[in-house]
Design a protein around this motif. Structure first.
Motif, mmCIF file in Angstrom:
data_model
loop_
_atom_site.group_PDB
_atom_site.id
_atom_site.type_symbol
_atom_site.label_atom_id
_atom_site.label_comp_id
_atom_site.label_asym_id
_atom_site.label_seq_id
_atom_site.Cartn_x
_atom_site.Cartn_y
_atom_site.Cartn_z
ATOM 1 N N ALA A 175 7.577 -24.144 17.176
ATOM 2 C CA ALA A 175 7.598 -25.026 18.347
ATOM 3 C C ALA A 175 7.990 -26.450 17.982
ATOM 4 N N ILE A 176 7.514 -26.914 16.843
ATOM 5 C CA ILE A 176 7.781 -28.299 16.449
ATOM 6 C C ILE A 176 9.266 -28.531 16.154
ATOM 7 N N LEU A 223 12.963 -34.161 26.878
ATOM 8 C CA LEU A 223 13.112 -34.363 25.435
ATOM 9 C C LEU A 223 13.548 -33.078 24.732
ATOM 10 N N ILE A 224 13.016 -31.934 25.173
ATOM 11 C CA ILE A 224 13.478 -30.660 24.609
ATOM 12 C C ILE A 224 14.948 -30.448 24.943
ATOM 13 N N GLU A 241 17.885 -20.165 25.017
ATOM 14 C CA GLU A 241 18.243 -20.783 23.736
ATOM 15 C C GLU A 241 17.012 -20.933 22.842
ATOM 16 N N ILE A 242 15.885 -21.323 23.428
ATOM 17 C CA ILE A 242 14.648 -21.440 22.637
ATOM 18 C C ILE A 242 14.244 -20.071 22.094
ATOM 19 N N ARG A 243 14.346 -19.037 22.926
ATOM 20 C CA ARG A 243 13.960 -17.695 22.484
ATOM 21 C C ARG A 243 14.900 -17.193 21.383
ATOM 22 N N ARG A 244 16.199 -17.459 21.508
ATOM 23 C CA ARG A 244 17.147 -17.056 20.460
ATOM 24 C C ARG A 244 16.817 -17.746 19.138
ATOM 25 N N ARG A 245 16.481 -19.007 19.212
ATOM 26 C CA ARG A 245 16.132 -19.737 17.980
ATOM 27 C C ARG A 245 14.862 -19.176 17.357
ATOM 28 N N LYS A 246 13.895 -18.817 18.191
ATOM 29 C CA LYS A 246 12.679 -18.225 17.658
ATOM 30 C C LYS A 246 12.969 -16.879 16.999
#
Length: 249
Positions: A175-176, A223-224, A241-246
């Motif tokens: 998350a960070i 900010l995200i 995009e956040i899920r792909r990065r995770k």
């Protein structure tokens, strides 16, 4: 709440007035029996969130031993043997004189359901919403998963969230990387590291904390979006995009 397997959590939900006791999911019959013995409660119900084996492996044994009434999703992908009462989005049923509302949250699987007890201010989110995370999208789509998370994000801030895995430290470490300027997240990550170093569970969590620190509930955060260079994208696209990065983390 009790642990089983490497990182799963089960929960016994008990009413002292009626004597009714439900177990949320049935991934390990031995661990569930041990929790029942420790509590002194008698199992009457099983609430099943989805078909994965770490949530259903003990269902047949527990149902047979206790004659438990099994409530779970209809067959959407892999049928679950032993369901007595199939429920889906918008359905509700009575347990221990409380209303249990069913929220369908497909994405991780297409049959995922969550159980919400508004009078008790608790929700059981299975593998949809985790502390600082969300489930990997196996059977659904990213859009489907975001729609499911929006349903949960709409619940009141004081709702207590019971999820099915102890993934919080790994989720915090990720998350960070997408929300590096979030002071509340930084402080929470430090707390989580300390909790896990002392073998303290980070579950349950609370909705207000997740809304403030869980990036999967925050694709509309400016900010995200700036950090991801997605200022003008839709919430669903930012979530994806956040899920792909995770997934690649």
């Amino acid at each position: 709440q009790f642990s089983y397997n490497a990182d799963n959590y089960g929960v016994l939900l008990h009413c002292p007035d009626s004597g009714d006791t439900a177990c949320i999911d049935a991934g390990d019959a031995t661990a569930t029996e041990a929790a029942l013995t420790q509590s002194g409660w008698s199992l009457t119900h099983l609430f099943i969130t989805h078909h994965h084996g770490d949530h259903t492996a003990g269902l047949t044994s527990l149902k047979a031993t206790h004659n438990a009434h099994v409530i779970g999703p209809p067959p959407r992908s892999t049928p679950i043997s032993g369901i007595d009462h199939a429920v889906w989005d918008g359905d509700s049923f009575e347990f221990a004189n409380r209303q249990v509302h069913v929220i369908a949250t497909p994405g991780h699987t297409t049959d995922m359901i969550n159980f919400y007890l508004p009078d008790e201010k608790i929700v059981f989110t299975g593998d949809t919403l985790f502390a600082l995370g969300c489930g990997r999208v196996f059977e659904g789509s990213f859009d489907m998963m975001w729609n499911s998370l929006e349903k949960l994000r709409a619940l009141p801030d004081d709702i207590i969230i019971y999820c099915s895995h102890e993934y919080t430290q790994a989720n915090a470490d990720f998350a960070i990387t997408v929300d590096p300027h979030n002071d509340a997240l930084s402080k929470r990550r430090e707390q989580v590291i300390e909790q896990r170093a002392n073998n303290i569970a980070t579950v349950p969590t609370i909705m207000s904390v997740e809304k403030a620190t869980n990036p999967f509930l925050r694709p509309d955060d400016l900010l995200i979006r700036a950090h991801l260079d997605m200022a003008h994208a839709s919430n669903a696209d930012v979530f994806a995009e956040i899920r792909r990065r995770k997934d690649a983390f």
